[in-house]
Design an enzyme around this catalytic site. Structure first.
Site: not given
Ligand code: IMP
Length: 427
Positions: A12-13, A16-17, A39-41, A224, A303, A331, A414
């Site tokens: 993740g991260d 993608k966004g 998620a966060g984009h 993710q 975090r 990146k 990128g």
């Molecule tokens: P959950 O999706 O909140 O249940 O978290 C499960 C695991 O996925 C944890 O280790 C989170 O840090 C990770 N995680 C969930 N969403 C993201 C994301 O968008 N980016 C990176 N890690 C994620």
């Protein structure tokens, strides 16, 4: 016109966004197929940053229909808040369509997420505490409430009453928490949120198929990433859905033959948030430099992400798991500060055996040693590069190494956070 899937190849991260945003320019529909507001984009448009959690990135283009597919879990309050934030900044969200089959995140899902993590103690997963896992658990257990239930008060109340009986017993008797008030939840969801969400709810499967049949461009946007996939990731340190490209079919309601392109997003190094194995993780000064220059802090939770060198073993396996047709590297500019770079080309197992692909047994993965190739850095700032020729030779070689080692071409690179800061790198 066949569909395109965009999928993260690491934890993740990957950024993608920004590529969803780039490709959305040519798209008619952009569909989110799994995950929720975990998620966060971040997308930077004309120097202005937009942080999106649930709304597909396509919302930033006025010609694109953003769709939240059936595979997503939706907290309606969060979705409405995000829409209000976008509207306040001049972005029209009226085209957004939300699947009636998507599951709702309910207040007890947050409580259960929090308490499960607390009970796991030092074995905790490090979830985002957004109720994602508990919402998907209820979906699989067939006690979930769906977005369409908001449109039928009787059904909503009936289902809530049944599920709350169990949740309140769990919360009070196991977790020693206060039980939740069903009436309060029903009032909030049905009276406050449902009327505002109702105009957005629709038949997304029908919409997607009509678009495909009419030759329109459809993009399926994963949240993710591959190694957070509940089936293929580093279980149990994963999310509770299927970010892999196969999940795009299930989470949007199309068959595999509708997909012609799968773009894998790969960050030029690796990060992960939360617990779990991470063979190429680095610490100390190298870690600080990657985190600082890459701004590696969660968009949502703030975090600090754990950083590491690029891992081609993971990437090769991700290519297989997703049928990746081409890659977008993000990146690359973050690596400009290093004189030499390490790239993991294989793992050495506990018995000295060599792994070119991910070992299937998790306890082996916990004990592997990354085998690195050391490659020269480029020192120069990449931020202004828009053409292939403008990249320093060493940066080009780095990208070529990725393509050679994975067997798939790299289409984009990128070189900065801005919308225009990328290089097309197709063969
Ligand atoms: P959950 O999706 O909140 O249940 O978290 C499960 C695991 O996925 C944890 O280790 C989170 O840090 C990770 N995680 C969930 N969403 C993201 C994301 O968008 N980016 C990176 N890690 C994620």
């Amino acid at each position: 016109m066949p569909a395109t899937v965009l999928v993260g190849t690491q934890w993740g991260d990957e950024g993608k966004g920004r590529f969803t945003d780039l490709l959305a320019k040519e798209m008619d529909l952009v569909v989110r197929y799994q995950g929720g507001h975990n998620a966060g984009h971040t997308i930077v448009v004309d120097g202005e940053a937009f942080a999106l959690q649930l709304v597909p990135s396509g919302v930033l283009y006025s010609h694109t229909v953003p769709v939240i597919g059936n595979g997503v879990v939706v907290d309606p309050a969060v979705l409405l808040e995000e829409c209000a934030m976008l509207e306040a900044r001049g972005i029209d969200t009226s085209r957004l369509v939300v699947s009636g089959n998507a599951h709702l995140i309910m207040p007890y899902h947050y409580e259960v997420d929090l308490m499960t993590e607390r009970f796991l103690g030092h074995n905790k997963l490090g979830t985002t505490k957004r109720g994602i896992g508990p919402a998907y658990s209820d979906k699989a257990a067939r006690i979930g409430l769906r977005v369409q239930d908001l449109l039928d008060e009787k059904i909503f109340r009936q289902k809530l009453e049944v599920v709350l009986r169990e949740k309140n017993a769990l919360l009070s008797r196991v977790y020693n928490r206060l039980p939740l008030d069903g009436e309060e939840i029903a009032e909030r969801y049905l009276k406050e949120l449902a009327p505002r969400l109702a105009p957005m709810i629709g038949d997304t499967v029908g919409l997607i198929h009509e678009a495909l049949a009419a030759g329109r461009q459809v993009m399926l946007e994963g949240a993710q990433a591959t190694y957070l996939d509940v089936d293929h990731g580093t279980y149990p340190f994963v999310t509770s859905s299927n970010p892999v490209a196969g999940g795009a079919c299930v989470g949007s309601g199309i068959g595999p033959r509708e997909i012609s392109r799968v773009i894998g997003i790969v960050k030029a190094y690796v990060t992960r948030v939360g617990s779990g194995p991470f063979p190429t993780e680095v610490e100390g000064e190298t870690a600080d430099r990657l985190v600082d220059r890459g701004h590696e802090y969660g968009t949502n939770t703030g975090r600090r992400r754990r950083p590491g060198w690029l891992d081609l073993v993971m990437l090769r396996h991700a290519v297989r798991l997703n049928s990746i047709s081409d890659l977008a590297v993000t990146k690359l500019d973050v690596l400009s500060q290093f004189e030499t770079l390490k790239v993991c080309v294989a793992y050495e197992g506990p018995e000295g055996e060599r792994y070119e692909h991910m070992p299937y047994h998790q306890s082996v993965l916990h004990r592997v040693r990354p085998l690195y190739e050391e490659v020269p850095g480029w020192g120069d700032d990449l931020a202004g590069a828009t053409k292939l020729e403008e990249l320093p030779k060493a940066a080009r070689s780095y990208v070529e190494l990725i393509a050679d080692q994975t067997g798939v071409p790299v289409s984009y690179v990128g070189v900065g956070p801005g919308r225009e800061q990328y290089v097309t790198f197709s063969a």
